[in-house]
Design a protein around this motif. Structure first.
Motif, short mmCIF file in Angstrom:
data_model
loop_
_atom_site.label_atom_id
_atom_site.label_comp_id
_atom_site.label_asym_id
_atom_site.label_seq_id
_atom_site.Cartn_x
_atom_site.Cartn_y
_atom_site.Cartn_z
N GLU A 185 -72.13 16.83 -1.61
CA GLU A 185 -73.37 16.06 -1.67
C GLU A 185 -73.04 14.57 -1.71
OE1 GLU A 185 -75.32 17.67 -5.13
OE2 GLU A 185 -75.37 19.69 -4.30
N TYR A 186 -72.01 14.21 -0.97
CA TYR A 186 -71.53 12.83 -0.97
C TYR A 186 -72.67 11.87 -0.63
CZ TYR A 186 -68.88 8.67 0.31
OH TYR A 186 -68.41 7.39 0.38
N GLY A 187 -72.78 10.78 -1.41
CA GLY A 187 -73.83 9.79 -1.21
C GLY A 187 -75.01 9.95 -2.14
N SER A 188 -75.04 11.06 -2.91
CA SER A 188 -76.18 11.33 -3.80
C SER A 188 -75.86 11.04 -5.26
CB SER A 188 -76.61 12.80 -3.67
OG SER A 188 -76.97 13.11 -2.34
N GLY A 189 -74.63 10.68 -5.56
CA GLY A 189 -74.20 10.56 -6.95
C GLY A 189 -74.95 9.52 -7.75
N GLU A 221 -57.73 4.04 -2.16
CA GLU A 221 -58.96 3.43 -2.68
C GLU A 221 -60.15 3.77 -1.80
OE1 GLU A 221 -60.95 0.97 -5.50
OE2 GLU A 221 -58.87 1.60 -5.45
N GLY A 222 -61.28 4.00 -2.44
CA GLY A 222 -62.51 4.21 -1.71
C GLY A 222 -63.34 5.38 -2.20
N GLU A 223 -62.69 6.45 -2.64
CA GLU A 223 -63.37 7.64 -3.16
C GLU A 223 -64.41 8.18 -2.17
OE1 GLU A 223 -63.23 4.80 -5.26
OE2 GLU A 223 -61.35 5.54 -6.09
N THR A 224 -64.03 8.27 -0.90
CA THR A 224 -64.87 8.87 0.12
C THR A 224 -64.21 10.18 0.57
OG1 THR A 224 -63.72 7.86 2.00
CG2 THR A 224 -65.46 6.54 0.94
N PRO A 225 -64.93 11.02 1.33
CA PRO A 225 -64.28 12.23 1.85
C PRO A 225 -63.02 11.91 2.66
CG PRO A 225 -66.65 12.43 2.08
CD PRO A 225 -66.39 11.02 1.60
N ALA A 256 -59.08 13.04 1.69
CA ALA A 256 -58.18 13.74 2.61
C ALA A 256 -56.88 12.96 2.79
CB ALA A 256 -58.87 13.95 3.96
N LYS A 257 -56.98 11.63 2.91
CA LYS A 257 -55.78 10.81 3.07
C LYS A 257 -54.91 10.86 1.81
CE LYS A 257 -57.81 7.54 6.37
NZ LYS A 257 -58.22 6.15 6.62
N SER A 258 -55.54 10.87 0.65
CA SER A 258 -54.77 10.96 -0.60
C SER A 258 -54.00 12.27 -0.67
CB SER A 258 -55.71 10.84 -1.81
OG SER A 258 -56.32 9.57 -1.87
N THR A 259 -54.64 13.35 -0.23
CA THR A 259 -53.95 14.64 -0.18
C THR A 259 -52.73 14.55 0.72
OG1 THR A 259 -56.07 15.76 -0.49
CG2 THR A 259 -54.24 17.10 0.28
N GLY A 260 -52.90 13.92 1.89
CA GLY A 260 -51.78 13.78 2.81
C GLY A 260 -50.67 12.91 2.25
N LEU A 261 -51.04 11.84 1.56
CA LEU A 261 -50.03 10.96 0.98
C LEU A 261 -49.24 11.70 -0.10
CD1 LEU A 261 -48.82 8.15 0.92
CD2 LEU A 261 -50.61 7.45 -0.68
N GLY A 262 -49.94 12.51 -0.90
CA GLY A 262 -49.25 13.32 -1.90
C GLY A 262 -48.28 14.28 -1.26
N LEU A 263 -48.68 14.88 -0.14
CA LEU A 263 -47.81 15.82 0.55
C LEU A 263 -46.58 15.12 1.15
CD1 LEU A 263 -47.27 18.67 1.51
CD2 LEU A 263 -48.82 18.27 3.44
N ILE A 264 -46.73 13.87 1.51
CA ILE A 264 -45.59 13.10 2.02
C ILE A 264 -44.59 12.79 0.90
CG2 ILE A 264 -44.90 10.85 2.93
CD1 ILE A 264 -47.48 10.89 4.61
N GLU A 265 -45.09 12.43 -0.27
CA GLU A 265 -44.23 11.94 -1.34
C GLU A 265 -43.65 13.04 -2.23
OE1 GLU A 265 -43.22 8.91 -1.63
OE2 GLU A 265 -44.44 8.11 -0.01
#
Length: 383
Positions: free
Chosen positions: A221-225, A69-73, A77-86
């Protein structure tokens, strides 16, 4: 024995991009389809695409909860890592012969690394394209891990070969999304009835003139959405036309875009706008065929839009340098620029079909190649 092809679907964009291939693999006598649903494809806030997949007749062999949760950079990155773990645990259980991954998203990177380290041949669709942001970096990285490549255009095929891949492993089959465009059979009454039961906001008449907005965050451009989507919606409001607004994907900055949409909805309750979480391809594509203009930064404006001839305004940098047809004009982020670009497209109207991303037969082509190719872990393929 049938060759097991494992497709990992992580988002609504993943599903529309690979659905035709999934159908073709499931129908091929030499292949067995395995489906892993993960990331935003499982979550109601992004439209629960997994439910649509099941309604379409696909069996979900594994579910991968990996979205932090959070939809931040950082969370991306953490979601990618969690996917790689599972994912390795899932692959160990399913024992696929080939893993098929789609495009350029963060869940695609996790799929790629898991398959590569487990010595499972990796097939990659829609590689070789340029877009000028982090998606392009991910796309090219996956190319270097992939065993076999299914680009969507000749330009993309040539770029993959320039990256050092063997020409006989690179097949310009077209974009599988074009299969859905070419084959949709929904009529306007069916689309309209479903729309009336989905989303919030103003009533919506699909038979009248309308604009279609699909705008996602730009990771770089994170923060400009919030500011960016507010300008887009403001330009649409000035035109006073029915407008159908889709919610953004799960990339970093998604909450910024969603906040901008919510604020606009609260500030303009009487606007002729309807807001919808997710539309399946069978509804979205007929809407693209009817809309006066598709606005935002979705690749659908460039891919399906060129095939259909949909007038489209591409906003900002998310699709920079991507090969495109004459249906698209580019715009900056200001409301005045967006408004001028929309008015230009409204004057132009529907354009001739320009099938630069395929002819609508990608799925069967990919399935046949997957059934007949001989793989080894050194990326050498013979037929």
């Amino acid at each position: 024995m049938k060759r097991k092809i494992c497709v990992v679907v992580g988002s609504r964009a993943n599903y529309s991009s690979i659905k035709a291939v999934m159908r073709a693999v499931a129908a091929h006598p030499a292949l067995e389809l395995q489906v892993v649903a993960g990331a935003s494809a499982l979550l109601d806030r992004y439209g629960a695409v997994v439910d649509i997949m099941e309604k379409d007749g696909f069996t979900i062999d594994a579910r991968l909860f990996m979205l932090v949760e959070g939809e931040t950079p950082a969370t991306m990155a953490k979601s990618t890592g969690l996917g790689l773990i599972e994912l390795p645990t899932i692959f160990e259980r399913l024992q696929p012969d080939v893993v098929l991954t789609v495009g350029d998203r963060f869940e695609t990177m996790a799929t790629t690394l898991a398959a590569a380290y487990m010595n499972i041949p990796l097939a990659h669709t829609m590689g070789g394209e340029v877009s000028g942001n982090i998606d392009e970096n991910i796309r090219h990285a996956i190319t270097k891990f992939a065993t076999i490549h299914f680009p969507a255009s000749e330009d993309a095929r040539n770029r993959i070969i320039k990256l050092g891949e063997q020409p006989d492993t690179v097949h310009n089959v077209g974009c599988p999304r074009m299969d859905l465009v070419a084959g949709f059979l929904r009529n306007e009454t069916e689309v309209s009835n479903q729309l009336l039961s989905e989303g919030v906001g103003s009533s919506f008449d699909v038979k009248g003139d309308f604009l279609l907005v699909s705008q996602h965050p730009v990771t770089g451009e994170y923060g400009s959405g919030e500011r960016q989507v507010a300008a887009t919606l403001g330009a649409c409001l000035e035109l006073g036309m029915q407008t159908l607004v889709l919610w953004p994907n799960a990339d970093a900055g998604s909450e910024d875009v969603s906040r901008g949409i919510r604020k606009f909805r609260e500030q303009h309750p009487d606007a002729p706008f309807r807001y919808v979480k997710n539309l399946p391809p069978e509804i979205y594509m007929p809407l693209m065929a009817r809309t006066r203009c598709l606005i935002g930064n979705s690749s659908s404006a460039i891919r399906e839009g060129a095939f259909i001839g949909t007038p489209a305004v591409n906003i900002g940098s998310r699709q920079t340098a991507r090969e495109r047809g004459q249906n698209v004009v580019d715009s900056g982020y200001t409301q005045a620029e967006i408004l001028a670009a929309i008015r230009d497209r409204l004057k132009t109207g529907r354009l001739p079909s320009n099938p630069i991303y395929g002819d609508g037969h990608a799925g069967p082509r990919i399935a046949e190649i997957l059934a007949t190719a001989t793989f080894n872990i050194n990326k050498v393929i013979t037929y």
